[in-house]
Design an enzyme around this catalytic site. Structure first.
Site, PDB file in Angstrom:
ATOM      1  N   GLU A 372     -25.868   0.871 -17.016  1.00  0.00           N
ATOM      2  CA  GLU A 372     -26.515  -0.220 -17.766  1.00  0.00           C
ATOM      3  C   GLU A 372     -27.651   0.326 -18.630  1.00  0.00           C
ATOM      4  OE1 GLU A 372     -25.177  -3.067 -17.874  1.00  0.00           O
ATOM      5  OE2 GLU A 372     -26.666  -4.543 -18.482  1.00  0.00           O
ATOM      6  N   THR A 489     -18.454 -12.007 -30.891  1.00  0.00           N
ATOM      7  CA  THR A 489     -19.084 -11.045 -29.986  1.00  0.00           C
ATOM      8  C   THR A 489     -18.410 -11.050 -28.617  1.00  0.00           C
ATOM      9  OG1 THR A 489     -21.222 -10.274 -29.163  1.00  0.00           O
ATOM     10  CG2 THR A 489     -20.877 -12.636 -29.169  1.00  0.00           C
TER      11      THR A 489
END
Ligand code: DMJ
Length: 764
Positions: A372, A489
């Protein structure tokens, strides 16, 4: 006799098919048949996840892929926003999967899925759930709207026809859109981040005091299309105003801050970059400019990307900088920013896209996924860095996010570089063997330990597997038709057909002024209009940007076509021929070390299968004409392969599959001796090398004695400047008759002779 004839015909048929296959001159070195097999394997994975959701997760939002039970929102804890933001109790996974079913061309599955949703979720969306505006817009609103477009466009494979589909998804979009509009009722016109679908903004103020640029800017994409489909400009005007207000928050350097108050625009986080909290701002500017043919949005994108290129761009990634001074302020990049190479590709910025994508491929090769957040510490680390947490990873999960495969897909569509297919195949295998669980796919809770995470977010089926499927599906309608689709997106394909465009244009003409139907938004509109007057003269900008669009903003398909005309043959790879392909490994070795659980994961660029696919032996029938240069082979003497591969990376060279090398003997290697070369090339690297040597218990006498080798020829055959030789560890032997030399391997798998690294030999 009859049998013989049949076999003869069969034989002729096989030859014919293969010959035709060869003459099709496919622009990749994988045959159509192979691509189809990979495509089918992805399809199988999708249904594994989707059917698991239907069986164990539905009617809730997700299924837990290991526990095989539903993943529900935390009704008991409104502050668990991580969970609740996307789980509105409205079948998130089902809706996010609609368009993957459409992309797979599964008409029945698609119809069943939308009908199941129809009978499950309340028509009015009157649900007592507090959800994020951004997530609900991109997953729910976008998913439904794109499915509506698929269902109503007679050209699609999943067109349902008026008898089977009455347009209920659009009615649901309106119901949800109207609920989401409540978020915009702030004093600034910037939306608050969350609303309760039943009670609007009547929720704990703590949950709505801060919003970010991605969330305040990007609903424009879905909302504007909703306005076009419904001929109601409220959605467009409100979201467009918010987009513009977000852009207004930019600093003098044209850098947009990540987070701020939607009540008074107080800036909370001065940092900016391209990842979490800001990613979709850029995406909306560029994709919106293409989908809606909007020159203003393109000019925003252009200004924003040029600011990023000035302040945030480094060799291999975009770093996070302060908006007022433009200097790097935090030393990490995040997993979400892996979408950016795809976006750059869409704008025709292929060189940057390729380079930045390499960085993420290195991260995947190291950690078996993309952490992440990954801290980049240049080697050698400073003493402070050695003692600080910067050498570890502070956000260590990888929830099977799509961004890396998304960029891989864009780059492949634009370049047809076989390397990107290779990445897709490796990821496919990872999904099949590492991430697949009984009830779906489980990502990693911790990339440093390999601990798995019992969660499958809806984007795994909605995005990750969709992009992977499309990577292999050359004949998908999205690739073969001219609908000019743009992925949202959340990877929902949107396109605007001529009829829709005309209807909307005529609505705009007739409805002017005012476009907006809802009185409560008049206040914002007034402000929006003033703002428009202040900042732009639309017509002039349109012409200006039109030029730009014609010249620069090219679709992947166009980029591909352009590139194709310059290609020598399908076996060249711009990635593999990058002379700096291995630079990242050295520069960031302090924080790029394969964790124990992932040791042995072969980096994408060294995949043996990749080379066998590039070889004559696999492609005997389909040889492409030789390109100009042919250098750098290594002789074959021993059928038991010792050498995995070597590659000669000059631009017009072609690849061969090397069968073997008769060991590596020092006597056969011609070296270039680089006394103090590292010092000459880059003063910092001196210490880098020193560090490596120390770790190997190879102590240089003093700094000045540091040097390296480069192999220039093997068995008398010259290697090019950028050749890299990869040697199989188990079969490596070293024969030094003088018995004075010894070999070792350093942390980055480089071969060392008497503690001196050979920069272009890697031992695996
Ligand atoms: C998705 O919901 C979307 O891609 C979004 O833009 C970013 N986050 C996730 C995937 O990581």
């Amino acid at each position: 006799m009859e049998l013989n004839l049949i076999s003869l015909w069969f034989f002729i048929w096989v030859i014919l098919v293969r010959t035709v296959d060869c003459f099709k001159a496919e622009p990749y070195s994988f045959t159509k048949n192979e691509l189809n097999q990979y495509k089918d394997q992805v399809k199988e994975l999708f249904y594994h996840g989707f059917n698991s959701y239907l069986e164990y997760g539905y009617p809730y939002d997700e299924v837990l892929p290991i526990a095989c039970v539903p993943m529900k929102r935390r009704f008991d804890d409104p502050y668990d926003t991580n969970t609740n933001d996307v789980l509105g109790n409205f079948t998130t996974t089902l809706v996010d999967s609609f368009t993957t079913l459409a992309v797979l061309g599964d008409k029945k599955g698609f119809a069943d899925a939308i009908n199941l949703f129809h009978k499950t979720v309340p028509e009015t969306f009157d649900i007592d759930s507090t959800v994020q505006l951004f997530e609900t817009t991109i997953r729910l609103l976008g998913g439904m709207m794109s499915a509506h477009i698929y269902a109503t466009d007679p050209r699609t494979k999943v067109y349902l026809g008026k008898d089977n589909y009455d347009g209920f998804l659009l009615r649901r979009c309106i119901a949800l859109g109207d609920k989401l509009l409540m978020a915009y009722l702030s004093p600034t016109g910037l939306p608050v981040p969350r609303i309760n679908l039943r009670y609007g903004t009547r929720i704990d103020p703590k949950l709505i005091e801060e919003n970010n640029a991605a969330a305040t800017a990007s609903p424009l994409f879905e909302f504007r299309l909703l306005s076009m489909l419904t001929l109601n400009d409220t959605y467009r005007e409100v979201s467009e105003f918010s987009f513009n207000r977000t852009w207004d928050l930019r600093s003098e350097l044209n850098l947009v801050p990540m987070s701020f108050s939607p009540y008074d625009t107080t800036i909370y986080n001065e940092v900016t970059g391209i990842g979490a909290s800001i990613d979709s701002f850029y995406e909306t500017a560029l994709k919106g400019s293409i989908l809606f043919d909007d020159s203003w949005l393109y000019s925003v994108w252009e200004t924003a990307i040029s600011a990023l290129n000035s302040y945030s761009k480094t060799d291999w990634f975009y770093s996070n900088v302060g908006v007022s001074h433009g200097k790097t302020v935090v030393l990490w990049i995040d997993s979400l920013s892996a979408f950016f190479p795809g976006l750059l590709t869409l704008d025709g910025r292929l060189e940057d896209a390729r380079k930045k994508h390499i960085m993420f491929s290195k991260l995947w090769s190291t950690y078996g996924g993309i952490p992440e957040r990954w801290n980049f510490v240049q080697s050698p680390p400073t003493t402070e860095e050695l003692d600080s947490p910067s050498l570890s990873i502070d956000l260590e999960w990888y929830p099977l996010r799509p961004e890396f495969i998304e960029s891989t897909y864009y780059l492949y569509r634009a370049t047809k570089d076989v390397y990107y297919l290779n990445i897709g195949i490796r990821i496919l295998k990872d999904l099949q063997h590492r991430f697949k669980t009984r009830c779906g796919f489980a990502g990693l809770q911790d990339v440093t330990t390999g601990e798995v995470q019992d969660r499958m977010e809806s984007f795994v089926l909605g995005e990750t597997l969709k992009y992977l499927y499309l990577l292999f599906d050359e004949d998908n309608e999205l690739h073969t038709t001219l609908w000019n689709h743009i992925f949202s997106t959340e990877a929902h394909p949107f396109w605007i057909d001529v009829g829709l465009k005309r209807r909307y244009e005529s609505y705009r003409r007739e409805a002017d002024p005012p476009h907006v139907t809802t009185e409560m938004y008049q206040f914002h509109l007034l402000k929006a209009k003033n703002w428009m007057r202040r900042t732009k003269s639309p017509n002039r900008r349109i012409n200006h940007a039109k030029k730009k669009l014609d010249g620069q903003c090219i679709s992947p398909e166009l980029a591909y076509t352009k590139r194709q005309s310059n290609r020598q043959g399908f076996q060249d790879s711009d990635v593999l021929s990058d002379p700096k392909l291995f630079e990242i490994d050295f520069r960031y070795q302090a924080t790029l070390e394969q964790p124990a659980w992932n040791k042995g994961y072969i980096p994408f660029e060294l995949t043996p299968e990749l080379y066998s696919h590039w070889s004559f032996s696999q492609q005997k029938i389909c040889l492409v004409p030789l390109t100009k240069a042919f250098e750098g082979t290594i002789g074959s003497r021993d059928p038991d392969s010792t050498l995995i591969s070597t590659h000669q990376w000059s631009s017009d060279a072609r690849m061969y599959r090397f069968q073997s090398i008769y060991g590596i003997k020092i006597a056969f290697l011609d070296f270039t001796w680089h006394p103090n070369s590292i010092e000459v090339q880059d003063p910092n690297s001196k210490f880098d090398l020193y560090d490596v040597l120390n770790k190997q218990n190879c102590k240089p006498k003093d700094d000045t004695s540091i040097h390296t080798y480069t192999v220039t020829a093997i068995d008398g055959i010259d290697l090019g400047d950028n050749d890299v030789v990869v040697v199989n560890k188990s079969s490596l032997f070293f024969d030094d008759s003088s018995k004075e030399s010894y070999i070792s391997i350093n942390r980055k798998s480089q071969l060392l002779i008497n503690c001196i690294p050979i920069t272009n030999i890697f031992v695996l």
